[in-house]
Every structure is written in C-alpha cells, then in structure tokens.
Write a protein that holds these residues in place. Structure first.
Motif, PDB file in Angstrom:
ATOM      1  N   TRP A   4     -57.250   3.095  66.065  1.00 39.44           N
ATOM      2  CA  TRP A   4     -57.617   3.175  64.928  1.00 39.44           C
ATOM      3  C   TRP A   4     -57.934   1.564  64.377  1.00 39.44           C
ATOM      4  O   TRP A   4     -58.900   1.132  64.009  1.00 39.44           O
ATOM      5  N   ASP A  29     -61.561  -0.078  64.100  1.00 34.48           N
ATOM      6  CA  ASP A  29     -61.605  -0.131  62.646  1.00 34.48           C
ATOM      7  C   ASP A  29     -62.403   0.923  61.938  1.00 34.48           C
ATOM      8  O   ASP A  29     -63.007   0.925  61.189  1.00 34.48           O
ATOM      9  N   HIS A  30     -61.993   2.102  62.527  1.00 32.45           N
ATOM     10  CA  HIS A  30     -62.402   3.553  62.053  1.00 32.45           C
ATOM     11  C   HIS A  30     -61.422   4.590  62.606  1.00 32.45           C
ATOM     12  O   HIS A  30     -60.787   4.484  63.657  1.00 32.45           O
ATOM     13  N   ILE A  31     -61.523   5.553  61.819  1.00 34.16           N
ATOM     14  CA  ILE A  31     -60.651   7.011  62.411  1.00 34.16           C
ATOM     15  C   ILE A  31     -61.207   7.310  63.740  1.00 34.16           C
ATOM     16  O   ILE A  31     -62.319   7.297  64.090  1.00 34.16           O
ATOM     17  N   GLN A  82     -64.666   9.345  67.148  1.00 35.30           N
ATOM     18  CA  GLN A  82     -66.197   9.299  67.234  1.00 35.30           C
ATOM     19  C   GLN A  82     -66.792   9.597  68.898  1.00 35.30           C
ATOM     20  O   GLN A  82     -67.558  10.378  68.628  1.00 35.30           O
ATOM     21  N   GLU A 110     -62.059   9.521  72.192  1.00 37.15           N
ATOM     22  CA  GLU A 110     -61.425   9.443  71.031  1.00 37.15           C
ATOM     23  C   GLU A 110     -61.130  10.840  70.801  1.00 37.15           C
ATOM     24  O   GLU A 110     -60.142  11.378  70.255  1.00 37.15           O
ATOM     25  N   LYS A 123     -68.942   0.774  67.858  1.00 32.96           N
ATOM     26  CA  LYS A 123     -69.273   0.524  66.335  1.00 32.96           C
ATOM     27  C   LYS A 123     -69.533   1.941  65.687  1.00 32.96           C
ATOM     28  O   LYS A 123     -70.516   2.788  66.512  1.00 32.96           O
ATOM     29  N   LEU A 124     -69.304   2.428  64.525  1.00 36.20           N
ATOM     30  CA  LEU A 124     -69.374   3.520  63.998  1.00 36.20           C
ATOM     31  C   LEU A 124     -70.941   3.782  63.394  1.00 36.20           C
ATOM     32  O   LEU A 124     -71.327   2.748  62.932  1.00 36.20           O
ATOM     33  N   GLN A 131     -70.963   7.050  58.865  1.00 38.18           N
ATOM     34  CA  GLN A 131     -70.312   6.222  57.905  1.00 38.18           C
ATOM     35  C   GLN A 131     -70.245   7.009  56.821  1.00 38.18           C
ATOM     36  O   GLN A 131     -70.985   6.597  55.618  1.00 38.18           O
ATOM     37  N   SER A 132     -69.431   7.874  56.756  1.00 41.83           N
ATOM     38  CA  SER A 132     -69.369   9.200  55.506  1.00 41.83           C
ATOM     39  C   SER A 132     -67.904   9.322  55.219  1.00 41.83           C
ATOM     40  O   SER A 132     -67.378   9.227  56.205  1.00 41.83           O
ATOM     41  N   PHE A 170     -66.631  12.056  57.525  1.00 50.79           N
ATOM     42  CA  PHE A 170     -66.563  12.086  58.947  1.00 50.79           C
ATOM     43  C   PHE A 170     -65.182  12.390  59.303  1.00 50.79           C
ATOM     44  O   PHE A 170     -64.951  13.517  60.089  1.00 50.79           O
ATOM     45  N   GLY A 171     -64.103  12.062  58.613  1.00 52.40           N
ATOM     46  CA  GLY A 171     -62.751  12.036  58.929  1.00 52.40           C
ATOM     47  C   GLY A 171     -62.470  13.503  58.724  1.00 52.40           C
ATOM     48  O   GLY A 171     -62.050  14.443  59.824  1.00 52.40           O
TER      49      GLY A 171
END
Length: 272
Positions: free
Chosen positions: A53, A57-59, A62, A66, A118-119, A124-125, A128-129
């Motif tokens: 993470w 730099d994102h959950i 993706q 992951e 990159k996401l 990028q919402s 998403f998680g």
C-alpha cells in the motif's frame, strides 16, 4: 516465473514458509502450535499488504498480483471468524485454510509481476476499496465453501465429532451451506456497489461488460443454489455440494479467465 526481491515479495515468502510450517503442525495434530503459526503468518501477510500500500500509494487491490496478495492475507483470519460464526469446526477446515492460503499466495509470489502501477482514472473513486474488498471477502468464503463441498461429494471424513461418530457428507454439506450464507450477502453488495460505481464512472448502471456479466452469472448461480436447497434441504447432499462447487467455478472464470483471456475484452481488463 517472477521471483520477487522487493520488501513485500520477501514478506510473502516468509508468510508462505510459516503457513507451510502451520500446515505440517496441523497434520501432526499440534493444534495450538499451528494456531500460533497462523497468527505469525497473518502478521507477515498484513505487513506485506501494508508495505505494498505504501509503495503504490493506493489500496493494493488493482491488479492480479495485488488481488492474490489480498486474498492470501484475508483467508486465515476470515477462516477463523467463519468457524466462530458458524460454530462448525471440521478438522479438515484448519488444514484447508493453510492449503488454500498457499494456493492463493503462489500466484502473488511466483506468477504475476509486482511492478508498481498507477491507479487508472476509473479506479480513483471512494468505491474502489469497498467494492473490491467485499468481493475478495466473498471469494474467500466461497472458496472455503467449495472445499467443504468437495469433501462432501467424495464422502471424505477426518477425525471424530465431539458428540461421537465421524463427519458425514451431510456435515460437510451443512458447513458449505453456512459458508455460502456468509459469502452471498457480500457477493450481492459487491454487485450493487459495482453498479453504482459504473453509473458514476461511465454514466450507466450496467454496461454489459464481460466482467459484469460473469459477476451476475455467479450471483444467479448461488441464488439458484439457495432455491434448490430450500426445496430439497439435505435430502440430496451431494447434489447440493456440486452446485456450490459449480458456483465457485463461475467465480474462477470471473476472476481469472475474464481478466487474462483475450476472448473477454471490456472495461475491467485493467485487472490483468
């Protein structure tokens, strides 16, 4: 084969090694020691997940690396929670959790690349998680249900019940049913959140995307299973178990074939 030397990769290998030790301890009936190994494995897996993470730099849900990392990290704690919730603890269930964890971590450790990505804008919402997480949790529960269903189909029994006797096909069928009861609401929530997200991202609730269609097929398969079991209850336990296994095959198609095959191209292919 992608051998990984990153921090999260090395932690994945540590988790796999500890899970293997836990599996061996379970096989030689050292239950308490195997529980301790499971706790250490969860700690290593959670560390790998957090490091990933921070790195991207994102959950970390993706791509396929992951996704399998998340599934592998989820399985042991979700398995423990499921056993406590259902009140059913087959001797095979603990073994199954260790085996399934190794199976799920293998693609993350050796098959898929861990190159940071990159996401994409569509991901990028805030949804998403939650959307992906509830699907991952449901997939873990359905995998455990399929394992119990497989044992039920083959009439496999391990150990004795506290009340006497051995685990029967009906016992495994009941365990599979209760696990599907836990997983189906999460599967439904994932489908609903995906529809809302589709409306926000692409302007429509439903886009007839291959991933959407197979996700709906999974949901309908388990809905049919519930209807079938309501009609026949445990009078046809092996048939009930076969439907649980079929539902999980649909999940595998949704998770793997739709993402990796050239036959299915749609808006969800960023997962590959």
């Amino acid at each position: 084969m992608h051998v990984k030397y990153s921090s999260e990769g090395l932690l994945i290998y540590v988790m796999m090694a500890v899970v293997l030790v836990g599996l061996i301890l379970r096989l030689i009936r050292q239950r308490q020691a195997s529980v301790f190994a499971a706790c250490l494995a969860c700690l290593a897996g959670l560390s790998a997940w957090i490091v990933r993470w921070v790195t991207v730099d994102h959950i970390p849900m993706q791509n396929m690396f992951e996704v399998f990392l998340t599934l592998g990290v989820f399985l042991l704690p979700v398995g423990l929670a499921a056993r406590r919730f259902t009140g059913i603890d087959h001797p095979s269930d603990g073994l199954g959790d260790f085996i399934l964890t190794l199976i799920l971590l293998f693609p993350a450790g050796f098959v898929f690349s861990d190159a940071p990505q990159k996401l994409p804008p569509a991901l990028q919402s805030p949804l998403f998680g939650p959307h992906v997480a509830v699907y991952m949790l449901s997939y873990v529960l359905m995998a455990k249900a399929a394992l119990q269903a497989g044992l039920g189909v083959y009439g496999y029994s391990v150990g004795k019940k506290q009340s006497g006797g051995r685990w029967s096909c009906q016992d495994h069928e009941l365990s599979a049913y209760l696990l599907v009861c836990l997983g189906f609401p999460l599967l439904s929530l994932g489908l609903f959140l995906g529809s809302v997200w589709g409306k926000l991202a692409w302007g429509d609730w439903w886009g007839w995307d291959p991933k959407e269609l197979w996700s709906l097929a999974c949901w309908l398969m388990y809905l049919f299973y519930f209807h079938w079991r309501y009609l026949f209850k445990q009078t046809l336990p092996r048939t009930n178990c076969l439907y649980v296994i079929l539902g999980f095959i649909f999940i595998l198609i949704t998770l793997l074939w739709v993402n990796l095959s050239n036959l299915f191209k749609g808006m969800h292919n960023y997962a590959s």
